[in-house]
Design a protein around this motif. Structure first.
Motif: not given
Length: 386
Positions: A95-104, A353-363
Motif C-alpha cells: 500500500d505504501a509502495h503504490m502511494a509513493m509511486v502514484l505521488t511520484a 508513515e512520515k517517511y513515505l513522502i521522502d520515498g515519493a520525492e526520491i522516486l
C-alpha cells in the motif's frame, strides 16, 4: 532544467492515496478494486492507461521521447487466517509502495522532460507471478530505466535512511514426493516408511555445505504422510522445500546438490524421491547506472547523511524478473527506512508513515534524472561505499 517537488502539497495527496489503499487490501490476482482506483487516479493525472482482460494491474503512460523511464509498485496484500475466514492485510508495505509511486507520477507532471514515462502497478508479487505476466504483455520491452521501491525492516534500515539498491536473494520452492512401501506396523521389515525417509532427508539437507560468505538456507516447510489408521506404515509423503541463495549461480548449485542427495537417499532406502520446481524467483541483477541515478536522487532529497549502502537481504522479490528476462532494462530498487517493525509479513507490521513522502520525492527525482541525464558527473559510485 531543475527538478521541483512541493512536499507540503504532495503530502496531502499521498496521505489520501495511502489511506484508501491501506483500508482496501486485496490478495494476489484479486486486486480488481485496487486496479480501478489506480486507473482513475492515473487518468485524472493525465496518463494514458492500459488494463488487461485476463489479469489485474494497470500501466500509465505519459510523454514521448527517445528514453523510456518507468516506476513499478506491487499491489497485492497478504492473506491471514482468522478463524474460518481469510483476511487480507497489507503486511508487506505494498500500500505504501503504490502511494509513493502514484505521488511520484503526479509530481513528474510538474517537471516535464523529453521522455516517455511509464507507471507500472503490478499484481501478484507475493506469489512470484505478476512480473512474469506483465513481461509477457511487453510492458517493459521498450523501457530503458526501471525503478522499484520496498520498505525495509528496522533491522536493515533505520528511519530517515534510504539505499540505492536492494540485493535480494534468489528463492525457490521445490515440491517433493516420496514413494515407499506400505506394511503393517507390526512388520516394519516388510515396508519402506516414507516418514523415516523424510526425517533422514531433513538431517542430510542440514549437512550440505556452501560458501560461508554467501548466505543460503534450505528448509523443509511442509510434510504430509500417514493414514487414518496409525498402525499402517505409510507409503507416500508429500513435502515442500524452501531454498534461498544470495546469487542465481549459487541457487543453481544448491539445486544440483539437493537432487544428488535425493537420488542417493532414495537408493539407500529403496524408495523413490521426485522433485518438481514450484515458485522460482531470481536474485537481483542491479544496474550500476540505475543505482548511480537513484543514489543521487537520495542525496538531493535527504542529504549525504541519508544515503545508506545497498541492502543485502535473503528475501525474494519478483521485480528482478524484469532484468533477468529483459537484460536491456537498467533497474534497481529503492530501499526506504521507516522504522518498520517487527518485520515484513507480520500481521501486526507497522512503520512511520512520515517517511513515505521522502520515498515519493526520491522516486520522482530518479525518473527525472534518468530522463534528462542531469545526474551525470554529479555522483560516482566510487565516491561512496555503496
Amino acid at each position: 532544467m531543475s527538478f521541483t517537488f512541493e512536499r507540503i502539497y504532495w503530502q496531502t495527496y499521498l496521505n489520501e492515496v495511502y489511506s484508501y489503499l491501506h483500508h482496501h487490501p486485496e490478495t494476489s490476482w484479486q486486486e480488481q478494486a485496487t486496479t480501478s482506483f489506480l486507473q482513475r487516479q492515473l487518468s485524472q493525472l493525465g496518463y494514458q492507461t492500459t488494463t488487461f482482460p485476463d489479469c489485474t494491474g494497470v500501466v500509465g503512460e505519459y510523454g514521448n521521447g527517445v528514453v523510456t523511464v518507468a516506476l513499478r509498485a506491487d499491489m497485492d496484500a497478504l492473506g491471514y487466517r482468522e478463524g474460518e475466514a481469510t483476511k487480507a492485510i497489507h503486511a508487506c508495505g505494498h500500500d505504501a509502495h503504490m502511494a509513493m509511486v502514484l505521488t511520484a507520477a503526479a509530481a513528474l507532471k510538474q517537471n516535464p522532460a523529453n521522455c516517455r514515462i511509464k507507471i507500472i502497478f503490478q499484481p501478484a508479487e507475493e506469489v512470484g507471478a505478476g512480473a512474469l505476466k506483465l513481461i509477457e504483455k511487453g510492458v517493459v520491452d521498450e523501457v530503458d530505466y526501471l525503478f522499484g521501491v520496498h520498505l525495509r525492516p528496522v533491522q536493515e534500515l533505520a528511519g530517515g535512511l534510504a539505499a540505492p539498491a536492494i540485493q535480494n536473494g534468489a528463492a525457490c520452492i521445490l515440491q517433493g514426493e516420496i514413494r515407499g512401501r506400505s506394511a503393517h506396523g507390526a512388520r516394519p521389515q516388510l515396508g519402506i516408511n516414507v516418514i523415516e525417509v523424510a526425517a533422514q532427508l531433513v538431517q542430510m539437507l542440514q549437512g550440505l555445505h556452501w560458501n560461508p560468505l554467501q548466505p543460503a538456507s534450505i528448509k523443509m516447510t511442509r510434510l504430509w504422510a500417514g493414514n487414518a489408521s496409525a498402525n499402517i506404515i505409510p507409503d507416500r509423503a508429500d513435502f515442500s522445500l524452501d531454498v534461498r541463495a544470495q546469487t542465481n549461480q549459487q541457487m543453481q548449485e544448491l539445486k544440483v546438490k539437493i537432487n544428488h542427495l535425493a537420488v542417493s537417499l532414495a537408493t539407500a532406502y529403496g524408495a523413490t524421491i521426485t522433485l518438481q520446481p514450484g515458485a522460482d524467483t531470481p536474485a537481483a541483477e542491479i544496474s550500476d547506472a540505475a543505482q548511480e541515478i537513484l543514489a543521487q536522487a537520495i542525496r538531493d532529497t535527504l542529504g549525504e547523511k541519508g544515503l545508506a549502502p545497498p541492502v543485502l537481504t535473503p528475501g525474494a522479490e519478483d521485480f528482478h524478473y524484469y532484468t533477468c528476462r529483459r537484460p536491456q532494462v537498467k533497474a534497481t530498487m529503492l530501499g526506504l527506512g521507516c522504522n518498520l517493525q517487527p518485520g515484513l509479513h507480520h500481521p501486526e507490521m507497522t512503520f512511520e508513515e512520515k517517511y513515505l513522502i521522502d520515498g515519493a520525492e526520491i522516486l520522482a527525482r530518479a525518473l527525472y534524472y534518468a530522463a534528462t541525464n542531469s545526474y551525470i558527473g554529479r555522483y560516482s559510485l566510487c565516491q561512496k561505499n555503496c
